[in-house]
Design an enzyme around this catalytic site. Structure first.
Site, PDB file in Angstrom:
ATOM      1  N   ASP A 333       0.866  -1.171   0.000  1.00 13.65           N
ATOM      2  CA  ASP A 333       0.000   0.000   0.000  1.00 13.65           C
ATOM      3  C   ASP A 333       0.908   1.227   0.000  1.00 13.65           C
ATOM      4  O   ASP A 333       2.092   1.129   0.349  1.00 13.65           O
ATOM      5  CB  ASP A 333      -0.898  -0.020   1.245  1.00 13.65           C
ATOM      6  CG  ASP A 333      -1.757   1.225   1.347  1.00 13.65           C
ATOM      7  OD1 ASP A 333      -2.321   1.642   0.320  1.00 13.65           O
ATOM      8  OD2 ASP A 333      -1.830   1.793   2.450  1.00 13.65           O
ATOM      9  N   ASP A 531      -1.738  -0.769   5.888  1.00 17.18           N
ATOM     10  CA  ASP A 531      -1.994  -0.204   7.214  1.00 17.18           C
ATOM     11  C   ASP A 531      -3.446   0.184   7.434  1.00 17.18           C
ATOM     12  O   ASP A 531      -3.839   0.485   8.559  1.00 17.18           O
ATOM     13  CB  ASP A 531      -1.123   1.035   7.441  1.00 17.18           C
ATOM     14  CG  ASP A 531      -1.596   2.222   6.592  1.00 17.18           C
ATOM     15  OD1 ASP A 531      -1.728   2.056   5.358  1.00 17.18           O
ATOM     16  OD2 ASP A 531      -1.857   3.286   7.162  1.00 17.18           O
ATOM     17  N   ASP A 535      -7.160  -2.016   3.326  1.00 17.97           N
ATOM     18  CA  ASP A 535      -6.205  -3.069   2.985  1.00 17.97           C
ATOM     19  C   ASP A 535      -6.593  -4.423   3.562  1.00 17.97           C
ATOM     20  O   ASP A 535      -5.970  -5.437   3.230  1.00 17.97           O
ATOM     21  CB  ASP A 535      -4.807  -2.702   3.506  1.00 17.97           C
ATOM     22  CG  ASP A 535      -4.279  -1.408   2.913  1.00 17.97           C
ATOM     23  OD1 ASP A 535      -4.495  -1.188   1.719  1.00 17.97           O
ATOM     24  OD2 ASP A 535      -3.668  -0.617   3.658  1.00 17.97           O
TER      25      ASP A 535
END
Length: 635
Positions: A333, A531, A535
């Site tokens: 990410d 995080d 996600d």
């Protein structure tokens, strides 16, 4: 005081753990009783350990045998343990009962770990569900009424006040606001929303009241889809797990069938006595039990987990420690993972008599009246020594205007400041274009109709990101990609800076999940580092999910298999190295364990070992591979 209800719930949720603990306690007390020749107490305590620790395994083994006509290792362990106990009682060698109890204790501990994993999964789902309120403010006949989310229907109109969470997906039919969608899309900046735009459940409304129309059932909202995706990804058994289950059942069938043949064939073929035959068959069950094989894996993985914990790497289960060493592709990410996740002033340019520090302080005089993340970044960078502006007015999504020392000040984007200035200097325009090409947001500052400077705002890349990517390549990771909900230009600039191979931008949670599935088709073992709540599905689907410990959301932390506790990305490469060491030691231990089993079986068939020697060899190999696994405690 702990209520009886709380105590009952605790014991119900942790019954597997309590069974393992009490099994170990009774086994230890039984050993002490034998040590001081209290045979009566020993024969009470040791069977209790068998019942407490082996009940679940016996039930599962018998259920599998009756319903599926299959043998599994659970039943094999119970048979081996009871065989050892029977031999101990038959020959008066009562310490053999303890050997069988150890087998049961190992399986009880394994069941407790599985129960913990299941509870962790349920907790992560509850964390997702807490993102949306239970009720919504619904318009009925010109008045508002609070109704449960479950009662909402397509076409209902709801009101969301500033600072409230959006209760369900909807379309804005009136109102204008800024929504923080980081929890869903991962975008680092709040998104301006107006009439006709879609808003998602679980996002945080900003400054304006919104009038929404429900356009899909609440059960079909984006956050509910995230919940279902997490549930599905965490319950799907990977191919390696399916292989292990098949191997266990095949192994159990082979051992049980071999044990039965050993009872009947030797008297018929070689003329062995029934006493000798039964003795050899039961010895076979003991030496063939996979204690050493089990010890070949778990002590090693637990040592690796302890090693990782000392270095700020939290492995939530041993299987993922081994799996991360096999990772061939990694997806990152962007916001909060490769970047810090906090907006900061990355550059300032001034013009004329004004310094960069003065430009920041003048802008901060107005932005101190704003709650926008860009304003907070400017105020933080300006420090102290500025005066608050007066008659300040903020125009959402554009800028802010007011007076400082009786002079009009304007701070905002290019379109916003045009009516307030005579002209925009070309050198500043060139600088601003360069900053925007690098994915940064530029804020212009004008004083008394003159542009005095510009400020670049960025979500800064973590300083260790570049070196971490280099280490991953040196470790042989074949593919490194970025999957983010942020815009393509910003994502491309971050990827180019840190050395990412491929970028997937402007993705919703389900899109990230699909990217992980595509990577798994090509590279099999894929890690995901993230995080945010957005996600969570990808973290759950990945072969190894890795979350940032400080920046990570509660759901990401619960869903992930590995947590980098101090948000140090360089520890990702350390985790991979640790996983590879554990994999190597596990393979060595398996060879040792199988070698001992084969030697003991040959010795048993040739009649060269008796049961005590078989137990010593069996337990000796277990101790040996356990000590081998402890090597992983060294950094």
């Amino acid at each position: 005081m702990v209520s009886s209800r709380d105590f009952t719930r605790f014991t119900a949720e942790h019954s597997d753990t309590l069974a393992a603990v009490f099994c170990g306690v009774f086994l230890f007390l039984g050993w002490l009783a034998l040590s001081v020749d209290w045979l009566g107490w020993a024969l009470l305590l040791l069977p209790a350990a068998y019942v407490i620790g082996g009940y679940d395994s016996a039930r599962e083994g018998l259920t599998t045998l009756i319903k599926e006509q299959e043998l599994d290792v659970d039943l094999l362990m119970i048979v081996a343990a009871l065989g050892a106990a029977g031999l101990g009682l038959w020959r008066g060698e009562y310490y053999l009962i303890i050997d069988g109890g150890i087998l049961i204790l190992i399986f009880a501990i394994s069941g407790a770990l599985e129960g913990y994993a299941m509870r962790r999964t349920e907790k992560s789902i509850r964390g997702l569900m807490s993102l949306t309120p239970d009720t919504a403010r619904v318009l009925l006949g010109g008045e508002t009424e609070m109704l449960p989310i479950t009662q909402l229907k397509v076409g209902d109109e709801i009101i969301v006040k500033p600072g409230e969470l959006i209760p369900t997906d909807g379309i804005i039919i009136s109102g204008y606001s800024s929504l923080n969608q980081a929890a869903i899309t991962g975008e680092s900046l709040p998104i301006e929303k107006s009439v006709g735009d879609e808003v998602f459940a679980g996002t945080l409304n900003g400054f304006g009241a919104l009038h929404l129309q429900v356009h899909k059932p609440p059960s079909s909202s984006l956050i509910q889809r995230v919940i279902r995706l997490v549930e599905q990804a965490q319950t799907e058994a990977p191919p390696s797990q399916q292989f292990i289950e098949k191997f266990e059942r095949t192994y159990a069938r082979v051992i049980v069938v071999s044990g039965v043949l050993l009872v009947f064939l030797p008297p018929l073929i070689w003329g062995w006595s029934w006493e000798v035959t039964i003795y050899r068959a039961l010895t076979f069950l003991v030496v063939a039990s996979p204690c050493a094989l089990m010890a070949a894996i778990m002590p090693t993985l637990l040592s690796g987990i302890a090693n990782g914990a000392r270095q700020g790497i939290l492995f939530k289960n041993g299987a993922q420690l081994e799996k991360i060493g096999k990772v061939r592709a990694i997806a990152f990410d962007k916001t909060g993972t490769l970047t810090t996740g906090n907006l900061q002033v990355s550059g300032v340019i001034s013009r004329g008599e004004y310094s960069e520090a003065q430009v920041l302080k003048i802008a901060a005089a107005l932005e101190s009246c704003s709650e926008h993340p860009i304003g907070k970044a400017i105020v933080q960078a300006a420090g102290t020594g500025w005066e608050c502006g007066v008659d300040v007015q903020a125009i959402p999504g554009q800028g802010i205007v007011g007076f400082v020392n009786h002079q009009q000040v304007c701070v905002g984007n290019t379109a916003f400041i045009q009516p307030y200035v005579i002209q925009s200097p070309e050198d500043l325009q060139t600088w601003a274009q360069s900053q925007e090409n690098h994915g940064k947001t530029v804020v212009w500052v004008a004083l008394a109709q003159q542009v005095i400077g510009a400020i670049a705002i960025a979500d800064l890349i973590r300083p260790e990101a570049v070196s971490m990517i280099t280490r991953l390549r040196n470790l042989g990771v074949e593919q490194i990609v970025m999957i983010t909900g942020d815009n393509q230009r910003t994502a491309d600039n971050v990827a180019q800076t840190v050395g990412i191979d491929q970028v997937y931008a402007e993705l919703l949670p389900e899109d990230k999940l699909n990217v992980i599935r595509q990577l798994q088709q090509e590279y099999q073992t894929v890690a995901m580092v993230g995080d945010g709540i957005n996600d969570a599905p990808a973290l759950a689907q990945a072969s190894v999910g890795i979350a940032m410990g400080i920046a990570g959301s509660d759901v990401a932390l619960e869903t992930a298999d590995i947590v980098l506790m101090a948000d140090k990305l360089e520890k990702l490469a350390t985790a991979i190295e640790l996983g590879r060491r554990s994999h190597s030691i596990v393979k060595q231990n398996i060879v040792i364990a199988l070698g001992f089993i084969i030697l003991l079986l040959i010795g048993n068939f040739l009649g060269n070992i008796n049961l005590p020697i078989g137990v010593i060899g069996h337990e000796g190999s277990t101790v040996l591979v356990t000590l081998s696994g402890l090597r992983l405690l060294r950094n």
